[in-house]
Design a protein around this motif. Structure first.
Motif, PDB file in Angstrom:
ATOM      1  N   UNK A  63       0.828  -1.204   0.000  1.00 58.40           N
ATOM      2  CA  UNK A  63       0.000   0.000   0.000  1.00 58.40           C
ATOM      3  C   UNK A  63       0.861   1.252   0.000  1.00 58.40           C
ATOM      4  N   UNK A  64       1.902   1.271   0.844  1.00 53.63           N
ATOM      5  CA  UNK A  64       2.773   2.443   0.908  1.00 53.63           C
ATOM      6  C   UNK A  64       3.494   2.673  -0.411  1.00 53.63           C
ATOM      7  N   UNK A  65       3.922   1.606  -1.049  1.00 54.92           N
ATOM      8  CA  UNK A  65       4.622   1.751  -2.324  1.00 54.92           C
ATOM      9  C   UNK A  65       3.692   2.341  -3.386  1.00 54.92           C
ATOM     10  N   UNK A  66       2.468   1.845  -3.443  1.00 55.17           N
ATOM     11  CA  UNK A  66       1.505   2.360  -4.419  1.00 55.17           C
ATOM     12  C   UNK A  66       1.175   3.828  -4.156  1.00 55.17           C
ATOM     13  N   UNK A  67       1.078   4.179  -2.879  1.00 52.65           N
ATOM     14  CA  UNK A  67       0.789   5.573  -2.520  1.00 52.65           C
ATOM     15  C   UNK A  67       1.935   6.488  -2.951  1.00 52.65           C
ATOM     16  N   UNK A  68       3.165   6.013  -2.797  1.00 52.80           N
ATOM     17  CA  UNK A  68       4.329   6.826  -3.164  1.00 52.80           C
ATOM     18  C   UNK A  68       4.317   7.182  -4.642  1.00 52.80           C
ATOM     19  N   UNK A  69       4.009   6.209  -5.476  1.00 53.33           N
ATOM     20  CA  UNK A  69       3.948   6.477  -6.912  1.00 53.33           C
ATOM     21  C   UNK A  69       2.687   7.216  -7.314  1.00 53.33           C
ATOM     22  N   UNK A  70       1.597   6.960  -6.603  1.00 54.67           N
ATOM     23  CA  UNK A  70       0.323   7.570  -6.955  1.00 54.67           C
ATOM     24  C   UNK A  70       0.267   9.066  -6.711  1.00 54.67           C
ATOM     25  N   UNK A  71       0.968   9.532  -5.684  1.00 52.50           N
ATOM     26  CA  UNK A  71       0.945  10.960  -5.348  1.00 52.50           C
ATOM     27  C   UNK A  71       1.441  11.807  -6.516  1.00 52.50           C
ATOM     28  N   UNK A  72       2.551  11.425  -7.104  1.00 50.86           N
ATOM     29  CA  UNK A  72       3.101  12.210  -8.207  1.00 50.86           C
ATOM     30  C   UNK A  72       2.209  12.120  -9.444  1.00 50.86           C
ATOM     31  N   UNK A  73       1.584  10.961  -9.659  1.00 50.97           N
ATOM     32  CA  UNK A  73       0.680  10.814 -10.805  1.00 50.97           C
ATOM     33  C   UNK A  73      -0.516  11.742 -10.673  1.00 50.97           C
ATOM     34  N   UNK A  74      -1.054  11.852  -9.470  1.00 50.18           N
ATOM     35  CA  UNK A  74      -2.194  12.749  -9.228  1.00 50.18           C
ATOM     36  C   UNK A  74      -1.776  14.200  -9.451  1.00 50.18           C
ATOM     37  N   UNK A  75      -0.591  14.571  -8.986  1.00 50.62           N
ATOM     38  CA  UNK A  75      -0.102  15.937  -9.182  1.00 50.62           C
ATOM     39  C   UNK A  75       0.023  16.256 -10.670  1.00 50.62           C
ATOM     40  N   UNK A  76       0.575  15.336 -11.452  1.00 53.30           N
ATOM     41  CA  UNK A  76       0.724  15.555 -12.886  1.00 53.30           C
ATOM     42  C   UNK A  76      -0.625  15.737 -13.561  1.00 53.30           C
ATOM     43  N   UNK A  77      -1.589  14.888 -13.230  1.00 61.90           N
ATOM     44  CA  UNK A  77      -2.925  14.984 -13.824  1.00 61.90           C
ATOM     45  C   UNK A  77      -3.585  16.318 -13.474  1.00 61.90           C
ATOM     46  N   UNK A  78      -3.479  16.718 -12.219  1.00 62.59           N
ATOM     47  CA  UNK A  78      -4.098  17.966 -11.781  1.00 62.59           C
ATOM     48  C   UNK A  78      -3.452  19.163 -12.469  1.00 62.59           C
ATOM     49  N   UNK A  79      -2.129  19.166 -12.580  1.00 64.01           N
ATOM     50  CA  UNK A  79      -1.428  20.275 -13.226  1.00 64.01           C
ATOM     51  C   UNK A  79      -1.790  20.369 -14.700  1.00 64.01           C
ATOM     52  N   UNK A  80      -1.911  19.220 -15.363  1.00 68.07           N
ATOM     53  CA  UNK A  80      -2.285  19.226 -16.775  1.00 68.07           C
ATOM     54  C   UNK A  80      -3.721  19.717 -16.959  1.00 68.07           C
ATOM     55  N   UNK A  81      -4.602  19.342 -16.037  1.00 66.46           N
ATOM     56  CA  UNK A  81      -5.994  19.790 -16.121  1.00 66.46           C
ATOM     57  C   UNK A  81      -6.066  21.313 -16.008  1.00 66.46           C
ATOM     58  N   UNK A  82      -5.331  21.867 -15.061  1.00 64.48           N
ATOM     59  CA  UNK A  82      -5.337  23.331 -14.905  1.00 64.48           C
ATOM     60  C   UNK A  82      -4.707  24.003 -16.117  1.00 64.48           C
ATOM     61  N   UNK A  83      -3.635  23.422 -16.618  1.00 64.20           N
ATOM     62  CA  UNK A  83      -2.960  23.982 -17.792  1.00 64.20           C
ATOM     63  C   UNK A  83      -3.909  23.994 -18.990  1.00 64.20           C
ATOM     64  N   UNK A  84      -4.717  22.947 -19.116  1.00 60.42           N
ATOM     65  CA  UNK A  84      -5.679  22.876 -20.213  1.00 60.42           C
ATOM     66  C   UNK A  84      -6.731  23.969 -20.089  1.00 60.42           C
ATOM     67  N   UNK A  85      -7.177  24.222 -18.872  1.00 63.56           N
ATOM     68  CA  UNK A  85      -8.208  25.238 -18.642  1.00 63.56           C
ATOM     69  C   UNK A  85      -7.701  26.634 -18.988  1.00 63.56           C
ATOM     70  N   UNK A  86      -6.505  26.984 -18.529  1.00 63.88           N
ATOM     71  CA  UNK A  86      -6.005  28.339 -18.759  1.00 63.88           C
ATOM     72  C   UNK A  86      -5.445  28.525 -20.162  1.00 63.88           C
ATOM     73  N   UNK A  87      -5.149  27.434 -20.864  1.00 61.94           N
ATOM     74  CA  UNK A  87      -4.613  27.531 -22.216  1.00 61.94           C
ATOM     75  C   UNK A  87      -5.715  27.664 -23.258  1.00 61.94           C
ATOM     76  N   UNK A  88      -6.942  27.255 -22.911  1.00 60.41           N
ATOM     77  CA  UNK A  88      -8.033  27.272 -23.877  1.00 60.41           C
ATOM     78  C   UNK A  88      -8.343  28.673 -24.390  1.00 60.41           C
ATOM     79  N   UNK A  89      -8.467  29.684 -23.518  1.00 58.52           N
ATOM     80  CA  UNK A  89      -8.726  31.040 -24.028  1.00 58.52           C
ATOM     81  C   UNK A  89      -7.599  31.530 -24.932  1.00 58.52           C
ATOM     82  N   UNK A  90      -6.352  31.191 -24.586  1.00 63.64           N
ATOM     83  CA  UNK A  90      -5.215  31.626 -25.403  1.00 63.64           C
ATOM     84  C   UNK A  90      -5.268  30.984 -26.776  1.00 63.64           C
ATOM     85  N   UNK A  91      -5.683  29.709 -26.820  1.00 64.96           N
ATOM     86  CA  UNK A  91      -5.762  29.015 -28.099  1.00 64.96           C
ATOM     87  C   UNK A  91      -6.791  29.687 -29.007  1.00 64.96           C
ATOM     88  N   UNK A  92      -7.923  30.105 -28.414  1.00 68.82           N
ATOM     89  CA  UNK A  92      -8.944  30.784 -29.209  1.00 68.82           C
ATOM     90  C   UNK A  92      -8.439  32.140 -29.685  1.00 68.82           C
TER      91      UNK A  92
END
Length: 251
Positions: A210-239
């Protein structure tokens, strides 16, 4: 003599499009590369969960993901490591573009390549049998094969944790991202704490898995969240960067 207006506009668009975290439009190629690492993480997780649920004698909460590389069908997890590693390496090129002209523009992509390459090596070199898996396997002296696997596992998690702190420094210097710096630091600290808990559990036993999976999962969640925010703020610029009628033309 002033430069023609179209030339000025072209240079302005070029500057904005390179500033991904500032809301600049990113190319489709860049987005595909950025998504590669996160998609790879989701596939990697899905495969090891499916493998762990169907392997006789395997205890997901107690045993590490790498143990799935052993025994009949172990090739599936080995391939899982390799594919994930290749996709993480590919994502480095996307992050190089998204982080251009700011902190971490080189360091973060380099850490992604290191983590990805280490994952590939973990796929090529399986760990030694231990903790009662595979069933009936005897625990003996560590082999070179197993030691190489452990070395690259340490390199992987170290690169992932370090990447969180590099992103935190970039977020802190980026308008609109300052609160994310705290999140990134927390993710890096959590990664270290979880992998230390894995080591304290002996790697095999208790809630080590469980601890090993949590260690790898934390960074994966951070990457997904950062990409989601980047997508939101990049959309107006793309238009805003879509070509419109030139000066003097009727729309």
């Amino acid at each position: 003599m002033t430069a023609p207006a179209p030339a000025i506009a072209c240079r302005a668009v070029t500057r904005l499009s390179s500033a991904g975290l500032a809301g600049g439009a990113l190319s489709v190629r860049t987005w595909l590369l950025l998504a590669a690492g996160s998609v790879g993480g989701l596939v990697f997780t899905g495969v090891y969960l499916a493998e762990g649920a169907t392997r006789a004698g395997y205890r997901a909460l107690a045993q590490p993901i790498s143990a799935l590389s052993l025994g009949p069908g172990g090739w599936a997890q080995q391939l899982n490591f390799i594919v994930f590693g290749v996709l993480v390496c590919a994502s480095a090129a996307g992050w190089r573009t998204a982080l251009a002209h700011g902190r971490g523009a080189v360091a973060f992509p380099v850490l992604r390549v290191i983590a990805g390459a280490a994952l590939v090596m973990d796929g090529l070199f399986a760990q030694d049998p231990s903790g009662g898996y595979p069933p009936g396997a005897r625990t003996g002296a560590a082999t070179v094969h197993g030691q190489v696997h452990t070395l690259f596992a340490v390199i992987t998690i170290t690169a992932l944790a370090a990447g969180c702190f590099v992103l935190a420094a970039r977020f802190a210097a980026e308008p609109g991202w300052s609160r994310w710096a705290v999140v990134a630091v927390a993710a890096g600290v959590a990664t270290i704490v979880f992998i230390a808990s894995f080591g304290a559990a002996g790697g095999h036993g208790g809630l080590a898995g469980l601890w090993e999976r949590a260690a790898g999962g934390v960074t994966s969640v951070l990457m997904l969240a950062a990409l989601a925010r980047l997508a939101v703020i990049s959309r107006p610029a793309a238009r805003a960067h879509r070509p419109g009628p030139a000066a003097g033309e009727v729309a």
